[in-house]
Design an enzyme around this catalytic site. Sequence first.
Site, short mmCIF file in Angstrom:
data_model
loop_
_atom_site.label_atom_id
_atom_site.label_comp_id
_atom_site.label_asym_id
_atom_site.label_seq_id
_atom_site.Cartn_x
_atom_site.Cartn_y
_atom_site.Cartn_z
N LYS A 86 47.88 52.40 -41.93
CA LYS A 86 47.93 51.03 -41.38
C LYS A 86 48.83 50.94 -40.14
CE LYS A 86 47.04 48.91 -45.94
NZ LYS A 86 47.58 47.99 -46.97
N PHE A 133 47.88 35.16 -48.92
CA PHE A 133 48.32 36.12 -47.89
C PHE A 133 47.17 36.65 -47.03
CE2 PHE A 133 47.71 38.51 -51.90
CZ PHE A 133 46.80 39.48 -51.51
N ARG A 191 45.76 57.13 -54.95
CA ARG A 191 46.51 55.89 -55.22
C ARG A 191 47.89 56.19 -55.81
NH1 ARG A 191 44.20 50.95 -54.44
NH2 ARG A 191 45.40 49.89 -56.05
N THR A 213 51.77 48.79 -54.62
CA THR A 213 51.59 47.94 -53.44
C THR A 213 52.92 47.54 -52.80
OG1 THR A 213 49.68 47.01 -54.61
CG2 THR A 213 50.42 45.84 -52.63
N HIS A 228 46.37 52.45 -47.21
CA HIS A 228 45.40 51.89 -48.15
C HIS A 228 44.61 53.04 -48.75
CE1 HIS A 228 41.79 50.02 -49.76
NE2 HIS A 228 41.12 50.93 -49.11
N1 ATP Z 1 51.48 39.17 -52.68
C1 ATP Z 1 51.24 39.72 -51.50
N2 ATP Z 1 51.91 39.29 -50.39
C2 ATP Z 1 51.65 39.83 -49.20
N3 ATP Z 1 50.75 40.81 -48.96
C3 ATP Z 1 50.07 41.28 -50.02
C4 ATP Z 1 50.27 40.77 -51.34
N4 ATP Z 1 49.46 41.42 -52.18
C5 ATP Z 1 48.78 42.29 -51.42
N5 ATP Z 1 49.13 42.22 -50.13
C6 ATP Z 1 48.56 42.99 -49.00
O1 ATP Z 1 47.16 43.08 -49.22
C7 ATP Z 1 46.77 44.45 -49.41
C8 ATP Z 1 45.69 44.52 -50.44
O2 ATP Z 1 46.20 44.12 -51.70
P1 ATP Z 1 45.76 44.89 -53.03
O3 ATP Z 1 46.09 43.97 -54.16
O4 ATP Z 1 44.35 45.38 -52.89
O5 ATP Z 1 46.79 46.10 -53.07
P2 ATP Z 1 46.54 47.65 -53.00
O6 ATP Z 1 45.22 48.01 -53.62
O7 ATP Z 1 47.76 48.33 -53.51
O8 ATP Z 1 46.51 47.86 -51.44
P3 ATP Z 1 45.30 48.37 -50.55
O9 ATP Z 1 44.04 47.65 -50.99
O10 ATP Z 1 45.68 48.05 -49.14
O11 ATP Z 1 45.23 49.85 -50.84
C9 ATP Z 1 48.07 45.15 -49.81
O12 ATP Z 1 48.08 46.53 -49.54
C10 ATP Z 1 49.08 44.43 -48.95
O13 ATP Z 1 49.02 44.91 -47.61
MG MG Z 2 43.37 47.22 -52.90
#
Ligand code: ATP
Ligand code: MG
Length: 134
Positions: A9, A57, A85, A91, A115
């Site tokens: 990212k 968000f 992962r 996250t 990601h």
């Molecule tokens: N509560 C939050 N506040 C701010 N940003 C968030 C929050 N939750 C998620 N994000 C952002 O959105 C992205 C996608 O969220 P997701 O829940 O899919 O997490 P992830 O699967 O760990 O991350 P990714 O999909 O990017 O691999 C996160 O990687 C982060 O950049």
């Molecule tokens: Mg995700």
Amino acid sequence: MERTLIIIKPDAMERKLMGKIISIYEQEGFHISAIKILKPSAEIAKSHYYEHKNKSFFKALIDYITRGEVCVLIAEGVNAIELVRKINGATDPVEAEPCSIRSRYALSKTENSVHSSDSLKSAEYEISIWFPEL
Ligand SMILES: Nc1ncnc2c1ncn2[C@@H]1O[C@H](COP(=O)(O)OP(=O)(O)OP(=O)(O)O)[C@@H](O)[C@H]1O
Ligand SMILES: [Mg+2]
């Protein structure tokens, strides 16, 4: 062999961490079969993160992921989706496992450096958006 879609990212690209992060996946034995660097359009970012479109968000997430270049890659290996992962970590960097990429490099829960796909279905979907030519 399983495939997963990884994105390095903007926060990591801006700090010149691309090579270091790719090395981590290679050292873990994954084969990088496709790679590109691009500045994502809002359209592709929204398609990628469509499942979060109603979250508070979402706008901050799209602004962040489109603010600069990202490196998108396909990693192949046994159990790639689950293992990548694990290598990336939770996250939120505060909760991420000590040696994970996010615990080492992420700046915040949004600016979390990497990601990767979370299921076979999302891996195939994400590969089709970022690598339509494959
Ligand atoms: N509560 C939050 N506040 C701010 N940003 C968030 C929050 N939750 C998620 N994000 C952002 O959105 C992205 C996608 O969220 P997701 O829940 O899919 O997490 P992830 O699967 O760990 O991350 P990714 O999909 O990017 O691999 C996160 O990687 C982060 O950049
Ligand atoms: Mg995700």
